[in-house]
Scaffold this active site. Sequence first.
Site, mmCIF file in Angstrom:
data_model
loop_
_atom_site.group_PDB
_atom_site.id
_atom_site.type_symbol
_atom_site.label_atom_id
_atom_site.label_comp_id
_atom_site.label_asym_id
_atom_site.label_seq_id
_atom_site.Cartn_x
_atom_site.Cartn_y
_atom_site.Cartn_z
ATOM 1 N N ARG A 1 46.826 9.726 -61.286
ATOM 2 C CA ARG A 1 47.235 10.022 -59.897
ATOM 3 C C ARG A 1 47.525 8.743 -59.120
ATOM 4 O O ARG A 1 48.484 8.653 -58.366
ATOM 5 C CB ARG A 1 46.131 10.833 -59.193
ATOM 6 C CG ARG A 1 46.207 12.331 -59.475
ATOM 7 C CD ARG A 1 44.953 13.024 -59.039
ATOM 8 N NE ARG A 1 43.855 12.758 -59.956
ATOM 9 C CZ ARG A 1 42.571 12.929 -59.663
ATOM 10 N NH1 ARG A 1 42.227 13.345 -58.465
ATOM 11 N NH2 ARG A 1 41.642 12.683 -60.559
ATOM 12 N N LEU B 1 24.311 -7.263 -71.372
ATOM 13 C CA LEU B 1 24.811 -5.904 -71.104
ATOM 14 C C LEU B 1 25.401 -5.272 -72.362
ATOM 15 O O LEU B 1 26.210 -5.897 -73.049
ATOM 16 C CB LEU B 1 25.894 -5.975 -70.016
ATOM 17 C CG LEU B 1 26.620 -4.663 -69.698
ATOM 18 C CD1 LEU B 1 25.690 -3.684 -68.981
ATOM 19 C CD2 LEU B 1 27.860 -4.919 -68.838
ATOM 20 N N ASP C 1 37.919 8.488 -63.550
ATOM 21 C CA ASP C 1 39.000 9.459 -63.353
ATOM 22 C C ASP C 1 39.916 9.049 -62.195
ATOM 23 O O ASP C 1 39.458 8.484 -61.203
ATOM 24 C CB ASP C 1 38.378 10.839 -63.079
ATOM 25 C CG ASP C 1 39.399 11.954 -63.224
ATOM 26 O OD1 ASP C 1 40.470 11.723 -63.827
ATOM 27 O OD2 ASP C 1 39.144 13.059 -62.723
ATOM 28 N N HIS D 1 46.701 3.369 -65.455
ATOM 29 C CA HIS D 1 45.762 2.945 -66.498
ATOM 30 C C HIS D 1 45.611 1.421 -66.488
ATOM 31 O O HIS D 1 44.512 0.890 -66.632
ATOM 32 C CB HIS D 1 46.220 3.424 -67.876
ATOM 33 C CG HIS D 1 46.190 4.926 -68.022
ATOM 34 N ND1 HIS D 1 45.075 5.665 -67.694
ATOM 35 C CD2 HIS D 1 47.116 5.820 -68.433
ATOM 36 C CE1 HIS D 1 45.322 6.957 -67.913
ATOM 37 N NE2 HIS D 1 46.558 7.079 -68.347
#
Length: 224
Positions: A16, A122, A12, A29
């Site tokens: 901003r 992974l 998150d 982003h």
Amino acid sequence: MNPLNHVAIIMDGNGRWGLKYKKSRNAGHKAGLISVEKIIKESIKRNIKFLTLYAFSTENWKRPKKEINYLFNLLENFLAKKLNKLNNQNIKLNILGTKNFSKKLNFLLKTAEKKTLNNTGLQINLALNYGSKTEIIDAFKKINKNKKKITEKNLITYLHTKDMPDPELLIRTGNTKRLSNFLLWQLAYAEIFFVKKLWPDFNEADYLKVIKEFQSIKRNFGNI
Ligand code: FPP
């Protein structure tokens, strides 16, 4: 030391960050993707088996079309450019959520999953068009359809996360303390870390700091 096999992250703060430094949410982003790459690298180094990243929720469709398109373009370019590298790193890519994007993106996602299916390093679970409530309701519907008994063991076989352990650790960046419809079932016993930094500022050192703190927790699971 607490075993750490599965880390889940709510990334998150991109919007901003973008507005603060570049006057554009989308720039946030783009910068967020660099953090994604850092955290993937560090997860491999720390021998973490599963990394689940919340990239797009079912609620994110409410955002302006321009932002949604930008995010999906970013993802398309990322896959087109980096899929071979991910594959060479023995990474398995898995999508959590329903693939109902553009034909091109659906194809790229399916191709990526197929190409990396047998990789043993992974596993990156990209939560895309994912919502935990829908996931749980769908699981109950499938139990019903298959005339199975409602038990914990049966239910988890119908979740998107079947065949993987629950996350032991959840990290949410961006100075917000909520779960936002993310892995509500699977996080029942996770240690939750809310980090003030915005996702594009989150780096390897921040990740390691959280992991270290996680390792020092006495996890009781209801025991004493
Ligand atoms: C939340 O920040 C972030 C998202 C909804 C998208 C996450 C995407 C990335 C990290 C980059 C792309 C990743 C891939 C795998 C291609 P927000 O926009 O809600 O931030 P805000 O709270 O500041 O508005």
